[in-house]
Design a protein around this motif. Structure first.
Motif, mmCIF file in Angstrom:
data_model
loop_
_atom_site.group_PDB
_atom_site.id
_atom_site.type_symbol
_atom_site.label_atom_id
_atom_site.label_comp_id
_atom_site.label_asym_id
_atom_site.label_seq_id
_atom_site.Cartn_x
_atom_site.Cartn_y
_atom_site.Cartn_z
ATOM 1 N N ARG A 159 34.057 37.565 32.512
ATOM 2 C CA ARG A 159 34.366 36.622 33.577
ATOM 3 C C ARG A 159 33.396 36.773 34.733
ATOM 4 N NH1 ARG A 159 35.780 32.141 33.208
ATOM 5 N NH2 ARG A 159 33.971 31.863 34.534
ATOM 6 N N ARG A 160 33.029 38.031 35.023
ATOM 7 C CA ARG A 160 32.091 38.293 36.108
ATOM 8 C C ARG A 160 30.720 37.694 35.785
ATOM 9 N NH1 ARG A 160 31.719 44.379 37.389
ATOM 10 N NH2 ARG A 160 33.896 43.999 37.946
ATOM 11 N N ASP B 224 30.918 33.918 36.148
ATOM 12 C CA ASP B 224 30.928 33.561 37.569
ATOM 13 C C ASP B 224 29.534 33.710 38.181
ATOM 14 O OD1 ASP B 224 33.603 33.014 37.456
ATOM 15 O OD2 ASP B 224 34.254 34.925 38.302
ATOM 16 N N ALA B 225 28.829 34.776 37.778
ATOM 17 C CA ALA B 225 27.475 34.974 38.282
ATOM 18 C C ALA B 225 26.562 33.835 37.843
ATOM 19 C CB ALA B 225 26.921 36.313 37.789
ATOM 20 N N ARG C 73 36.962 41.319 31.873
ATOM 21 C CA ARG C 73 36.581 41.254 33.286
ATOM 22 C C ARG C 73 35.067 41.101 33.423
ATOM 23 N NH1 ARG C 73 38.808 42.558 38.214
ATOM 24 N NH2 ARG C 73 37.350 43.259 39.826
ATOM 25 N N ILE C 74 34.320 41.846 32.612
ATOM 26 C CA ILE C 74 32.864 41.752 32.672
ATOM 27 C C ILE C 74 32.406 40.366 32.223
ATOM 28 C CG2 ILE C 74 30.753 42.567 31.558
ATOM 29 C CD1 ILE C 74 31.815 45.355 31.768
#
Length: 213
Positions: free
Chosen positions: A20-21, A24-25, A17-18
């Motif tokens: 992917r985050r 995305d950032a 999740r991190i």
């Protein structure tokens, strides 16, 4: 340390999740840096530091390519005009934005004219020779051109120096070249050549002809 695997098993904070985050950032950062139609040295340094802090651990070939090109561009701590334009389009591609086009008042892309090419154009040796590209290549993305050179045993340089054997100028150039106002790579190559360095300045057409036979 995550002794009880609470971090790994969390629905909200696990590594994937991190990752992917962070990716995305990066898309958002890329869009923000290119919003004004240019990328300067300070912005490039910020991006490199952000990548090292947040996504250096990601095994993503696209991000790795972006970081590799950025590191190469900033090896001399300066982002020149050619590198700025290339980085702008790299970030546009990463963010899913259209490739940059000149805006009103900016130099238009034209076939380069009156460039200080070697005359006669030299025969090109590939194995162990150092190549640097500048301008926009009609053949395709610069990374593809560099890969073809590397396949033949050539080496890609990060910038123009006495160690470079060939500066290849893309056939889609800048209107300023018509008035002998060349980019920094061409200017430096001319200075080195005039000082006796073994650097040849060749056009993309000549490079393609010898590359493809």
């Amino acid at each position: 340390m995550d002794l009880h695997k609470e971090f790994v098993n969390s629905r909200f904070f696990h590594n994937a999740r991190i990752d992917r985050r962070a990716a995305d950032a990066l898309v958002g950062i890329a869009a923000g840096l290119t919003a004004d139609g240019m990328v300067d040295t300070c912005e490039a340094v910020f991006l490199k530091q952000w990548l090292e802090t947040h996504v250096a651990h990601l095994n993503d070939p696209v991000i790795n390519l972006l970081y590799s090109r950025l590191s190469c561009m900033l090896k001399d701590n300066v982002l020149d005009e050619d590198e700025s334009f290339e980085l702008l389009n790299l970030l546009h591609g990463f963010a899913g934005l259209p490739i940059s086009q000149p805006t009103a008042g900016q130099p238009a892309a034209v076939a380069p004219n009156d460039l200080p090419f070697d005359a006669p154009a030299p025969n090109m040796v590939w194995e162990g020779r150092v190549f640097v590209f500048t301008g926009v290549m009609a053949f395709g993305p610069r990374k593809n051109c560099q890969a073809l050179v590397e396949e033949r045993g050539g080496v890609i340089g990060c910038g123009v120096s006495k160690k470079v054997h060939y500066l290849v100028v893309g056939s889609i150039g800048n209107e300023q070249w018509r008035h002998s106002t060349y980019g920094t790579k061409i200017m430096k190559a001319v200075e080195l050549r005039n000082a006796g360095a073994s650097i040849a300045i060749v056009g993309e057409d000549h490079w393609q002809r010898l590359l493809l036979g």
